[in-house]
Scaffold this motif. Structure first.
Motif, short mmCIF file in Angstrom:
data_model
loop_
_atom_site.label_atom_id
_atom_site.label_comp_id
_atom_site.label_asym_id
_atom_site.label_seq_id
_atom_site.Cartn_x
_atom_site.Cartn_y
_atom_site.Cartn_z
N GLY A 114 32.59 55.60 67.48
CA GLY A 114 32.74 55.45 68.93
C GLY A 114 33.47 54.16 69.27
N TRP A 115 33.99 54.15 70.52
CA TRP A 115 34.70 52.95 70.98
C TRP A 115 33.77 51.75 71.08
CZ3 TRP A 115 39.70 52.20 71.02
CH2 TRP A 115 40.55 53.30 71.09
N ASP A 116 32.46 52.00 71.32
CA ASP A 116 31.54 50.87 71.43
C ASP A 116 31.35 50.14 70.11
OD1 ASP A 116 30.35 53.03 70.29
OD2 ASP A 116 28.39 52.77 71.25
N GLU A 117 31.77 50.76 69.01
CA GLU A 117 31.66 50.10 67.71
C GLU A 117 32.80 49.12 67.45
OE1 GLU A 117 30.57 52.56 64.34
OE2 GLU A 117 30.25 54.25 65.70
N VAL A 118 33.90 49.28 68.18
CA VAL A 118 35.06 48.43 67.93
C VAL A 118 35.41 47.56 69.12
CG1 VAL A 118 36.04 50.00 66.23
CG2 VAL A 118 36.61 50.32 68.63
N THR A 119 34.75 47.77 70.26
CA THR A 119 35.02 46.96 71.44
C THR A 119 33.71 46.44 72.01
OG1 THR A 119 34.93 48.88 72.92
CG2 THR A 119 37.09 48.27 72.03
N ASP A 120 33.80 45.36 72.73
CA ASP A 120 32.64 44.77 73.40
C ASP A 120 33.06 44.38 74.80
OD1 ASP A 120 30.35 43.58 74.22
OD2 ASP A 120 30.13 42.25 72.49
N ALA A 121 32.48 45.03 75.78
CA ALA A 121 32.89 44.80 77.16
C ALA A 121 32.33 43.50 77.73
CB ALA A 121 32.43 45.97 78.05
N MET A 122 31.39 42.87 77.04
CA MET A 122 30.78 41.65 77.55
C MET A 122 31.70 40.46 77.29
SD MET A 122 28.02 42.83 78.81
CE MET A 122 27.08 41.33 79.16
N GLN A 123 31.91 39.64 78.35
CA GLN A 123 32.75 38.46 78.20
C GLN A 123 32.01 37.34 77.47
OE1 GLN A 123 34.21 38.56 82.60
NE2 GLN A 123 35.68 37.34 81.47
N VAL A 124 30.71 37.23 77.71
CA VAL A 124 29.92 36.14 77.13
C VAL A 124 28.90 36.75 76.17
CG1 VAL A 124 28.44 34.16 77.61
CG2 VAL A 124 30.21 34.83 79.26
N VAL A 125 28.95 36.32 74.93
CA VAL A 125 28.05 36.83 73.90
C VAL A 125 27.44 35.65 73.15
CG1 VAL A 125 27.84 38.25 71.82
CG2 VAL A 125 29.39 38.96 73.65
N ILE A 126 26.12 35.72 72.96
CA ILE A 126 25.42 34.72 72.13
C ILE A 126 24.92 35.44 70.88
CG2 ILE A 126 23.55 33.03 72.04
CD1 ILE A 126 23.59 32.94 75.06
N GLU A 127 25.42 35.03 69.73
CA GLU A 127 24.99 35.62 68.46
C GLU A 127 23.98 34.69 67.81
OE1 GLU A 127 28.68 35.88 66.45
OE2 GLU A 127 29.38 37.67 67.54
N ILE A 128 22.88 35.25 67.35
CA ILE A 128 21.80 34.44 66.77
C ILE A 128 21.45 34.98 65.40
CG2 ILE A 128 20.84 33.77 69.01
CD1 ILE A 128 18.72 35.91 68.66
N GLY A 129 20.98 34.08 64.53
CA GLY A 129 20.47 34.50 63.24
C GLY A 129 19.11 35.14 63.38
N TYR A 130 18.67 35.84 62.33
CA TYR A 130 17.42 36.60 62.44
C TYR A 130 16.22 35.69 62.65
CZ TYR A 130 16.52 35.31 57.53
OH TYR A 130 16.30 34.61 56.38
#
Length: 692
Positions: free
Chosen positions: A344-360
């Protein structure tokens, strides 16, 4: 060929013609004599309409769901009064013929409901009149009057609240427009209901007067015109008059109940039955009811055979409600297995402008069940930044990333990593703001936002750290503060054409002519977006968008180049920049360049045909070093200042120093108001005086 009307047009035509036809029918009832069988049809129609109105009122979730009720009440009352006139004519003309002279409906109400005894009928009618007039109608009228007064008094406050939410960016212009319409409709509705309650009261009084007219007129006509005895005339005419009054009074009572139900209705997602059922649907209510009734049944003289079944019914209700409350929720249906063959397109695109990625290891920080309020702090950051910047900051998504270290996090804006660091989720961070003294046991660190010396310590040592002068913050606050700083530094990347159009839509409601003279002609939306992003890049917020739009509209008469527009409007925005640096009575602290250096830079800029405004690298390095040394005392004392230069070199100097003095505004002399006092804190010297 015959003209053809589509079904939708025919239906609309039928609905639009129904009301004039009903008015014409009402006039016919008032003027033209009608036969008894047609009178029966109209009486049944009246009862049907009253029942339908009552059902709509009981199923409304809020009063405005039945906004047509005042007008419906008016026409229903007029229809019933027209029937009273028509039935009075029939009763007085044909009443001597017997009980069926005015139709079978009046006969049924006069014989079956009151057993053919007109004395009983008078008392029954009197009781119904008292219930309708004194209890229901009077109470509903008082509630309508108070509701109308309170609604009108609260109208200005509601309008101001809508404007405040719109200016803060919490709602869109379309939502604000819909809320304004709802508030105005609510005020109109309660005002109309206040007047409509008088219709119901007048209808009840009219029913009493019409009954008196029918009884007196019938006795006179029966004895004088038709030669009946007083007893026969009373039996015929009074019985018909009572039947006629009851036929009209019962629908009137139903409309009174509908009016009372509407004005006493509280807004809810459920209808009236659902709201009442939800509030009475607890076993804690019915258990004491069953107990009290059970005790009451065994008191001497009480009818045990009547009270005990009621107590049993209440107890059974409490038992069933207790079972329902403790029933486990039904299992959620299993999600269908994903089709691994599809991408799906959601697997290759991210519509969110601001993303915070965190470790587990930081996932517990977003678990609100454990009291971790990271998401709440992020929302608070967005709300405050939206107020400060003047537009709605996009939502931030928090994702866990197995490729990160357990306690690391990363901030992305438009796909670009703008900040990253790590926190200790089980500890708190003690910041040394320059006033701390003493030693703390913990893990040394650096504050990710401002680079201050810090120590990760156990939460039990927080009070001791505060006593030593440290500023103690939790891990969620560290991440939220870092996010706030990154969003503020990259605010220009968050603004796009959609956000600019939202700003224009909001301004259009207050200054429509200004927006019409600005965009899309002569300034295209893309150019206006570039201008506003340029202002944000230099830390100029868009809160005063009306002032900015007015300045852009004037500057657009000279040029449509975004950079030139920015330079043209900055003198009008100077007070907005200065108010962030000093108070009204405080002088503006400035750094300047020596005149010879400014002349040299001005010649270089004027000779730059490419308009790239670049400065010779070696000279630029020496200027930057000198500015850093001159600014160091002010930075150490946390005193804000501005770098003021000639207008022709302002843009070149800004590009030169933005990496080393990002928070220092670079202004031209024209941007400082003449009446503003200035304190020169440093002057960077001539080129030959600059250190090599």
């Amino acid at each position: 060929m015959r003209p053809f009307l589509p079904r939708s047009d025919f239906s609309s035509l039928a609905r639009s013609g129904a009301l004039p036809l009903a008015i014409l029918m009402l006039i016919v009832l008032l003027v033209v004599p009608i036969p008894a069988f047609l009178l029966d049809t109209f009486f049944i129609t009246n009862i049907m309409i009253s029942l339908a109105v009552l059902m709509v009122a009981l199923n409304a979730r809020k009063p405005l769901d039945f906004s047509a009720f005042p007008t419906v009440l008016l026409f229903a009352t007029l229809f019933r009064l027209g029937l009273n006139v028509a039935s009075t004519r029939v009763v007085l003309v044909h009443g001597h013929e017997g009980e069926a002279a005015a139709g079978h409906v009046i006969e049924a109400f006069g014989t079956f409901l009151i057993g053919g005894d007109y004395v009983v009928g008078i008392f029954v009618f009197a009781i119904l009149l008292i219930i309708n007039l004194i209890v229901v109608t009077k109470g509903a009228g008082r509630v309508s009057e108070v509701s109308a007064r309170f609604t009108l008094d609260a109208l200005p406050g509601k309008q101001m609240s809508i404007d405040a939410d719109l200016n803060a960016g919490l709602i869109t212009p379309d939502e604000a427009r819909a809320r304004r319409i709802e508030v105005a409709t609510e005020a109109d509705f309660y005002g109309a209901m206040d007047g409509s309650s008088k219709f119901v009261k007048g209808d009840a009084i009219a029913g009493l007067l019409i009954l008196g007219v029918n009884v007196i007129g019938g006795l006179i006509l029966g004895t004088v015109s038709h030669g009946l005895s007083i007893g026969d005339a009373a039996h015929n005419y009074v019985l018909l008059a009572i039947g006629d009054a009851l036929v009209a009074q019962i629908p009137s009572l139903m409309l009174s109940i509908a009016a009372a139900a509407i004005v006493t209705r509280v807004k809810s997602e459920d209808d009236l039955a659902g709201q009442i059922g939800g509030q009475f649907g607890s076993h804690k209510i019915w258990t004491p009811v069953a107990g009290i009734l059970g005790i009451l049944a065994f008191l001497p003289g009480m009818p045990m055979l009547v009270i005990l079944p009621a107590a049993g019914a209440a107890g059974f209700t409490a038992y069933r409600l207790h079972q329902i409350a403790n029933r486990p929720p039904p299992p959620e249906p299993a999600a269908p297995a994903p089709d691994l063959s599809k991408i799906g397109w959601d697997e290759v695109t991210d519509a969110m402008q601001v993303v915070i990625e965190i470790g587990y290891g930081l996932v517990p920080l977003v678990d609100e069940r454990k009291g971790k309020q990271l998401m709440g702090r992020i929302t608070g950051v967005r709300r405050q930044l939206s107020k400060d910047l003047g537009f709605v900051v996009p939502q931030a998504r928090v994702n866990d990333d197995i490729n990160l270290q357990p306690y690391a996090y990363r901030i992305r804006i438009n796909g670009v990593v703008v900040g990253e660091d790590s926190v200790s989720p089980d500890d708190v961070l003690a910041l040394n703001t320059g006033q701390a003294s003493g030693h703390l046991n913990g893990k040394p660190a650096k504050d990710p936002t401002f680079g201050l010396d810090a120590i990760w310590i156990n939460p039990s040592d927080a009070d001791a750290a505060t006593g030593l002068g440290y500023l103690v913050v939790d891990p969620g606050t560290v991440i939220a503060t870092h996010l706030n700083h990154m969003l503020l530094q990259n605010a220009s990347d968050l603004l796009g054409p959609d956000e600019v159009q939202a700003l224009l839509d909001g301004l259009k409601e207050r200054a429509g002519q200004l927006v019409a003279s600005l965009c899309p002609q002569p300034v295209p939306l893309t150019t206006l977006t570039q201008v506003l992003r340029g202002l944000l890049a230099e830390n100029i917020p868009l809160k005063e968008f009306r002032r900015i739009a007015s300045a852009v509209a004037i500057a657009a008469q000279r040029t449509l180049d975004a950079e030139e527009i920015i330079e043209l409007i900055r003198p009008q925005l100077g007070p907005l920049i200065i108010q962030k640096l000093c108070s009204v009575r405080e002088p503006l602290r400035v750094m300047t360049l020596e005149g010879q250096l400014e002349s040299l830079l001005g010649q270089a800029v004027r000779g730059d045909a490419s308009r790239s405004h670049t400065i010779e690298p070696d000279l630029g390095r020496r200027i930057v070093d000198a500015l850093q040394r001159a600014a160091q005392p002010m930075i150490a004392e946390a005193k804000p200042f501005a770098l003021v230069v000639q207008p022709s070199i302002r843009l070149a100097i800004r590009r030169l120093v933005r990496s080393v003095l990002p928070d220092t505004p670079v202004m031209s002399f024209f941007e400082v108001p003449e009446e503003k006092p200035v304190e020169v804190v440093a002057v960077v010297g001539a080129p030959e005086a600059l250190p090599a």
